[in-house]
Write an enzyme that holds these catalytic residues in place. Sequence first.
Site, PDB file in Angstrom:
ATOM      1  N   GLU A   1       0.831  -1.213   0.000  1.00 57.27           N
ATOM      2  CA  GLU A   1       0.000   0.000   0.000  1.00 57.27           C
ATOM      3  C   GLU A   1       0.855   1.248   0.000  1.00 57.27           C
ATOM      4  O   GLU A   1       1.765   1.377   0.804  1.00 57.27           O
ATOM      5  CB  GLU A   1      -0.927  -0.023   1.216  1.00 57.27           C
ATOM      6  CG  GLU A   1      -1.814  -1.253   1.159  1.00 57.27           C
ATOM      7  CD  GLU A   1      -3.014  -1.165   2.068  1.00 57.27           C
ATOM      8  OE1 GLU A   1      -3.743  -0.170   1.982  1.00 57.27           O
ATOM      9  OE2 GLU A   1      -3.202  -2.106   2.846  1.00 57.27           O
TER      10      GLU A   1
HETATM   11  C1  LIG Z   1      -5.432  -9.591   8.187  1.00 57.53           C
HETATM   12  C2  LIG Z   1      -4.368  -8.532   8.030  1.00 57.53           C
HETATM   13  C3  LIG Z   1      -4.347  -7.751   6.892  1.00 57.53           C
HETATM   14  C4  LIG Z   1      -3.372  -6.781   6.716  1.00 57.53           C
HETATM   15  N1  LIG Z   1      -3.301  -6.117   5.529  1.00 57.53           N
HETATM   16  C5  LIG Z   1      -2.236  -5.329   5.282  1.00 57.53           C
HETATM   17  C6  LIG Z   1      -1.982  -4.868   3.981  1.00 57.53           C
HETATM   18  O1  LIG Z   1      -2.702  -5.250   3.033  1.00 57.53           O
HETATM   19  N2  LIG Z   1      -0.930  -4.026   3.765  1.00 57.53           N
HETATM   20  C7  LIG Z   1      -0.114  -3.646   4.795  1.00 57.53           C
HETATM   21  O2  LIG Z   1       0.833  -2.879   4.567  1.00 57.53           O
HETATM   22  N3  LIG Z   1      -0.308  -4.105   6.045  1.00 57.53           N
HETATM   23  C8  LIG Z   1      -1.332  -4.964   6.302  1.00 57.53           C
HETATM   24  N4  LIG Z   1      -1.489  -5.513   7.538  1.00 57.53           N
HETATM   25  C9  LIG Z   1      -0.635  -5.038   8.644  1.00 57.53           C
HETATM   26  C10 LIG Z   1       0.768  -5.645   8.648  1.00 57.53           C
HETATM   27  O3  LIG Z   1       0.695  -7.021   8.418  1.00 57.53           O
HETATM   28  C11 LIG Z   1       1.406  -5.371  10.008  1.00 57.53           C
HETATM   29  O4  LIG Z   1       1.361  -3.984  10.275  1.00 57.53           O
HETATM   30  C12 LIG Z   1       2.864  -5.807  10.114  1.00 57.53           C
HETATM   31  O5  LIG Z   1       3.078  -7.050   9.488  1.00 57.53           O
HETATM   32  C13 LIG Z   1       3.236  -5.869  11.579  1.00 57.53           C
HETATM   33  O6  LIG Z   1       4.592  -6.208  11.754  1.00 57.53           O
HETATM   34  P1  LIG Z   1       5.228  -6.166  13.209  1.00 57.53           P
HETATM   35  O7  LIG Z   1       6.596  -6.688  13.095  1.00 57.53           O
HETATM   36  O8  LIG Z   1       5.016  -4.823  13.811  1.00 57.53           O
HETATM   37  O9  LIG Z   1       4.329  -7.154  14.098  1.00 57.53           O
HETATM   38  P2  LIG Z   1       4.135  -8.733  13.978  1.00 57.53           P
HETATM   39  O10 LIG Z   1       4.114  -9.158  12.574  1.00 57.53           O
HETATM   40  O11 LIG Z   1       2.962  -9.056  14.834  1.00 57.53           O
HETATM   41  O12 LIG Z   1       5.473  -9.322  14.648  1.00 57.53           O
HETATM   42  C14 LIG Z   1       5.607  -9.495  16.033  1.00 57.53           C
HETATM   43  C15 LIG Z   1       6.084 -10.913  16.306  1.00 57.53           C
HETATM   44  O13 LIG Z   1       6.166 -11.109  17.726  1.00 57.53           O
HETATM   45  C16 LIG Z   1       5.839 -12.440  17.997  1.00 57.53           C
HETATM   46  N5  LIG Z   1       5.474 -12.569  19.417  1.00 57.53           N
HETATM   47  C17 LIG Z   1       4.308 -12.233  20.022  1.00 57.53           C
HETATM   48  N6  LIG Z   1       4.368 -12.511  21.330  1.00 57.53           N
HETATM   49  C18 LIG Z   1       5.613 -13.023  21.570  1.00 57.53           C
HETATM   50  C19 LIG Z   1       6.271 -13.503  22.732  1.00 57.53           C
HETATM   51  N7  LIG Z   1       5.681 -13.519  23.938  1.00 57.53           N
HETATM   52  N8  LIG Z   1       7.542 -13.963  22.616  1.00 57.53           N
HETATM   53  C20 LIG Z   1       8.181 -13.960  21.399  1.00 57.53           C
HETATM   54  N9  LIG Z   1       7.586 -13.518  20.265  1.00 57.53           N
HETATM   55  C21 LIG Z   1       6.317 -13.052  20.360  1.00 57.53           C
HETATM   56  C22 LIG Z   1       4.716 -12.755  17.046  1.00 57.53           C
HETATM   57  O14 LIG Z   1       4.589 -14.141  16.832  1.00 57.53           O
HETATM   58  C23 LIG Z   1       5.142 -11.995  15.795  1.00 57.53           C
HETATM   59  O15 LIG Z   1       5.832 -12.840  14.892  1.00 57.53           O
HETATM   60  C24 LIG Z   1      -2.428  -6.529   7.727  1.00 57.53           C
HETATM   61  C25 LIG Z   1      -2.434  -7.321   8.873  1.00 57.53           C
HETATM   62  C26 LIG Z   1      -3.367  -8.340   9.014  1.00 57.53           C
HETATM   63  C27 LIG Z   1      -3.269  -9.253  10.191  1.00 57.53           C
END
Ligand SMILES: Cc1cc2nc3c(=O)[nH]c(=O)nc-3n(C[C@H](O)[C@H](O)[C@H](O)COP(=O)(O)OP(=O)(O)OC[C@H]3O[C@@H](n4cnc5c(N)ncnc54)[C@H](O)[C@@H]3O)c2cc1C
Length: 491
Positions: A88
């Site tokens: 996006e």
């Molecule tokens: C259904 C859906 C649709 C989406 N659509 C889009 C889209 O089309 N385009 C876009 O840009 N974004 C989209 N997003 C948002 C995007 O996916 C997220 O903003 C991004 O992937 C988040 O990354 P992050 O690293 O911040 O968090 P996360 O990906 O949540 O990474 C955090 C990690 O921490 C781990 N974790 C949690 N608790 C613990 C613990 N106690 N100990 C060790 N590890 C732990 C989790 O397993 C996870 O792997 C979407 C998300 C979803 C779910």
Amino acid sequence: MADGFVACMFVFLVLASTFLRRAAAGDVITVDVIIIGAGAAGLSAGKTLSEGGITDFVILEATERIGGRIRNAEFARLKVELGANWIEGVNGEKENPVYTLANEVNLKYSDALYDNVSQNIYDHTGYLAPELVTPVVERAEHLFDFVEDLGTKFTNENLDDISVLTAQRFFGHVPSTAVEMVIDSWNYDFVSAEPPRVTSLRNSQPLATDTFLGPDSYFVSDQRGYATLLEPLAYYLNCKGGMCSDPRLRLNTAVTKIEYSTGGVTVHTEDEIRYRGKAAVLTVSIGVLQTDLIHFSPALPFWKLSAIYQFNMAVYTKIFLKFPKRFWPTGPGTEYLLYADVKRGYYPFWQHLDNEFPGENIIFTTVTDDESRRIEQMPDEETLAEVMVVLRKMFGPDIPNASHILYPRWWQDKYFRGTFSNWPIGVSSYEYKQLQAPVGRLYFSGEHCSEQYNGYVHGAIFAGSETAHAVLKCLHEDKCDTLYSRPKATT
Ligand SMILES: Cc1cc2nc3c(=O)[nH]c(=O)nc-3n(C[C@H](O)[C@H](O)[C@H](O)COP(=O)(O)OP(=O)(O)OC[C@H]3O[C@@H](n4cnc5c(N)ncnc54)[C@H](O)[C@@H]3O)c2cc1C
Ligand SMILES: *[C@@H]1O[C@H](CO)[C@@H](O)[C@H](O)[C@H]1NC(C)=O
Ligand SMILES: *[C@@H]1O[C@H](CO)[C@@H](O)[C@H](O)[C@H]1NC(C)=O
């Protein structure tokens, strides 16, 4: 030479004994930095640390894979994305790192053609003639532009924030019929997964992703998965086809407790290993932070908890369906269909995958917010029965039953507790800084920590990198409280 070789071997053996031996319960492992979470933010943080000269880190990930909220699943012989699906914000003034990464791995994606809605609206009587709905769509466009302009005014004049719904009232007409509501939710809920009543005007309008990264989006249908684009981001882990060989990545390693102070951080995992670091980067979702999954010692300060509890974790659910035959329109401009129900948010968004998967007869519907939470608690068959009733209203009683249904339950998953953050009315940028601020040497990151791009994959990548820069500044220059520190209370 020989001495160098021996020294190298010694370093190798020490590293090997730390990493290659299966760590056992009771072990204490000392590193410079501990990254918690191997989603886009954690992997991005590791990249920035590596480039800043810090390679002595571990990434602790609770699940069996990297990617977090970017993940696919098998569905009727194909792979579909259960999490992030669109790239996006492309073709704008600033380059979207997600787009760059996608092209590095030649990810397969297609144009998302959103702009033919007035031709694709249905209600309980079936297809609605464009003559009927075009005036409603046009008014919704004016309303959307009006709200964007008001958002700009609120930012420029530093006015106290209001909700998007409040902004709509200034327009003089708030969407209220079934058709008005479905177009309204298409404009807002489909993007932020929460209704205008909840969302901050100042921090969502206009959307920074559109303004800075560009107005276009691409829909990813690559059978290797959207998460493939994380492999060049996490090059330092040597990942190929989802498998990473670098021992600094520790999968199936759930963090249970974090002890923090200005002297460092100790992280406890479920397998009773302790990791000691000079600093840690915590990237779990804001939904996880709102639960007691991880125990903090000392307890997080009130200002920090208050910021965490105020921010919203939204829920967005794609429900994939496969049919023995196609009964929906196909061809240019038909990808996105809307279903207008008197109950706002009742199976409103539909998208067929005829372009991506020709002949497979796959369509999916998206629900958000309370409907997502309701549907997550239902068995697949009950959801399917509801979906079929809606589809028979849209396309008539003679359509066949779906042969397959699949949808994820992100809200019920203790490692996610929702899908992405949404900035609610009532969180000022002062309070937002408190969300980002470290406590001791424990730094916070993840998509919810990207002030401009929260909720997106690119937000997670930017946030991971920004937080890692703050950690580098702390470890290299002993400037630990300059970036992301809690602003002084204003009087
Ligand atoms: C259904 C859906 C649709 C989406 N659509 C889009 C889209 O089309 N385009 C876009 O840009 N974004 C989209 N997003 C948002 C995007 O996916 C997220 O903003 C991004 O992937 C988040 O990354 P992050 O690293 O911040 O968090 P996360 O990906 O949540 O990474 C955090 C990690 O921490 C781990 N974790 C949690 N608790 C613990 C613990 N106690 N100990 C060790 N590890 C732990 C989790 O397993 C996870 O792997 C979407 C998300 C979803 C779910
Ligand atoms: C819009 O959709 C209709 C049918 O739903 C289709 O006939 C038309 O070609 C589409 N228009 C564009 C510009 O794609
Ligand atoms: C669809 O499934 C329902 C419930 O299992 C069944 O009662 C109905 O006869 C099926 N309809 C068709 C067209 O197969």
